[in-house]
Design an enzyme around this catalytic site. Structure first.
Site, PDB file in Angstrom:
ATOM      1  N   ILE A   1       5.466  10.089  -0.415  1.00 19.70           N
ATOM      2  CA  ILE A   1       4.848  10.988   0.569  1.00 19.70           C
ATOM      3  C   ILE A   1       3.972  10.234   1.564  1.00 19.70           C
ATOM      4  O   ILE A   1       3.422  10.832   2.488  1.00 19.70           O
ATOM      5  CB  ILE A   1       4.016  12.073  -0.131  1.00 19.70           C
ATOM      6  CG1 ILE A   1       2.955  11.458  -1.055  1.00 19.70           C
ATOM      7  CG2 ILE A   1       4.915  13.013  -0.905  1.00 19.70           C
ATOM      8  CD1 ILE A   1       2.064  12.490  -1.729  1.00 19.70           C
TER       9      ILE A   1
ATOM     10  N   VAL B   1       2.348   5.879  -1.550  1.00 15.14           N
ATOM     11  CA  VAL B   1       1.881   7.019  -2.328  1.00 15.14           C
ATOM     12  C   VAL B   1       3.069   7.920  -2.652  1.00 15.14           C
ATOM     13  O   VAL B   1       3.897   8.211  -1.783  1.00 15.14           O
ATOM     14  CB  VAL B   1       0.803   7.815  -1.560  1.00 15.14           C
ATOM     15  CG1 VAL B   1       0.308   8.991  -2.407  1.00 15.14           C
ATOM     16  CG2 VAL B   1      -0.362   6.910  -1.186  1.00 15.14           C
TER      17      VAL B   1
ATOM     18  N   LYS C   1      -0.572   6.244  -6.325  1.00 17.28           N
ATOM     19  CA  LYS C   1      -0.605   5.203  -5.307  1.00 17.28           C
ATOM     20  C   LYS C   1      -0.301   3.866  -5.970  1.00 17.28           C
ATOM     21  O   LYS C   1      -1.019   3.441  -6.886  1.00 17.28           O
ATOM     22  CB  LYS C   1      -1.977   5.156  -4.626  1.00 17.28           C
ATOM     23  CG  LYS C   1      -2.062   4.147  -3.485  1.00 17.28           C
ATOM     24  CD  LYS C   1      -3.354   4.330  -2.705  1.00 17.28           C
ATOM     25  CE  LYS C   1      -3.377   3.439  -1.464  1.00 17.28           C
ATOM     26  NZ  LYS C   1      -4.562   3.706  -0.624  1.00 17.28           N
TER      27      LYS C   1
ATOM     28  N   ASP D   1     -13.177   2.422   4.665  1.00 21.38           N
ATOM     29  CA  ASP D   1     -12.073   2.870   5.519  1.00 21.38           C
ATOM     30  C   ASP D   1     -12.179   4.368   5.798  1.00 21.38           C
ATOM     31  O   ASP D   1     -11.210   5.117   5.638  1.00 21.38           O
ATOM     32  CB  ASP D   1     -10.728   2.545   4.861  1.00 21.38           C
ATOM     33  CG  ASP D   1      -9.577   2.519   5.868  1.00 21.38           C
ATOM     34  OD1 ASP D   1      -9.856   2.392   7.082  1.00 21.38           O
ATOM     35  OD2 ASP D   1      -8.411   2.623   5.441  1.00 21.38           O
TER      36      ASP D   1
ATOM     37  N   GLY E   1       1.759   2.608   3.529  1.00 19.64           N
ATOM     38  CA  GLY E   1       0.920   1.791   4.393  1.00 19.64           C
ATOM     39  C   GLY E   1       1.186   0.324   4.139  1.00 19.64           C
ATOM     40  O   GLY E   1       2.103  -0.037   3.388  1.00 19.64           O
TER      41      GLY E   1
END
Length: 275
Positions: free
Chosen positions: A15, A23, A38, A136, A18
């Site tokens: 889904i 994930v 993840k 982040d 990066g």
């Protein structure tokens, strides 16, 4: 896809992806519930240290933080062991999707932003009180559930204070548009960096535009040369608060508790004004 991690988590579909991780929607076979898993990339070094830090993050509990259920190391047939983390699965969108929607053109209503900011400041207070730096904070890492209250997620590059201070000189970690000046310089990062990033997020929510657009290099350099432009037509304490949160000197930024208090007061004042 029919892969089971640690004989417990059956991966259903990817889904999100990066540079450092992917994930997956998954099923917890032991508890019969849907979760998000993840899995970090194979090039992430020191898997044991990463697992140790994830276990520390899993202890964080707050209504406006993603819940981390489990973590560990899974074996990969192709490229060796990989660290993974198991989180609650939030059905909904994220703040990034909301900000690019046509109805959000020109920014969100100030009372709504104050409410979002108050919740996120509360989340950061819990994070910082546990000795963790998120590193982040950005719209894509702020989920909006059915209640439309924010949930801060993605602790993939979060660090405990001790290890955050040990960031290698010159190493930039985070998302360019929301980096603090010290992150852009690759300097030691503390909780004040999260406050700066939150300030940029709130400013974007109010104005509809990123404070530092452009390429990663352009965006990073811009914040070293000048402060973000804060619309002076904003009512109440907004200009004062956002100026403080985005101060280039980390020591001049308020702490998460102070931000939460100021944003709660903004909600009250704006509600009274609307009435």
């Amino acid at each position: 896809m029919d892969r089971v991690l640690c004989e417990r988590y059956r991966l259903i579909r990817r889904i999100g992806v990066g540079a450092a991780a992917a994930v997956f929607r998954a099923e917890d076979l032991k508890l019969s519930r849907q979760v998000a898993v993840k899995i970090f990339s194979a090039d992430v070094t020191d898997v044991q240290r990463q697992e140790q830090e994830l276990r520390a993050l899993a202890k964080l509990q707050h209504p406006f933080l993603i819940s981390l259920f489990d973590c560990g190391v899974c074996d990969s047939d192709l490229d060796g062991p990989r660290a993974f983390m198991v989180m609650e699965l939030i059905e909904g969108s994220d703040l990034r999707e909301l900000l690019v929607a046509p109805e959000a053109s020109g920014g969100l209503a100030a009372p709504r932003v104050a409410k979002l900011g108050w919740a996120l400041a509360q989340a950061l207070l819990a994070v910082h009180s546990a000795g963790v730096v998120h590193r982040d904070v950005k719209p894509a890492n702020i989920l909006l559930g059915r209640s439309e209250l924010p949930i801060l997620c993605d602790f993939g590059i979060a660090r405990l204070h001790d290890s955050a201070e040990a960031t290698s000189p010159g190493l930039t970690i985070g998302t360019a548009s929301y980096l603090s000046p010290e992150q852009a310089l690759g300097e030691p990062v503390h909780s004040s960096a999260d406050i700066y990033s939150l300030g940029l997020v709130l400013l974007e929510c109010l104005s509809g535009d990123k404070a530092f657009p452009g390429s990663a290099l352009e965006s990073s350099i811009a914040r070293l040369l000048h402060d973000p432009a804060i619309p002076q037509e904003l009512e109440g304490y907004w200009p004062e608060l956002l100026t403080a949160m985005t101060a280039r000197n980390p020591s001049e930024r308020p702490q998460a508790a102070e931000c939460a208090e100021a944003l709660f007061e903004l909600q009250i004042r704006q509600a009274a004004h609307a009435g």
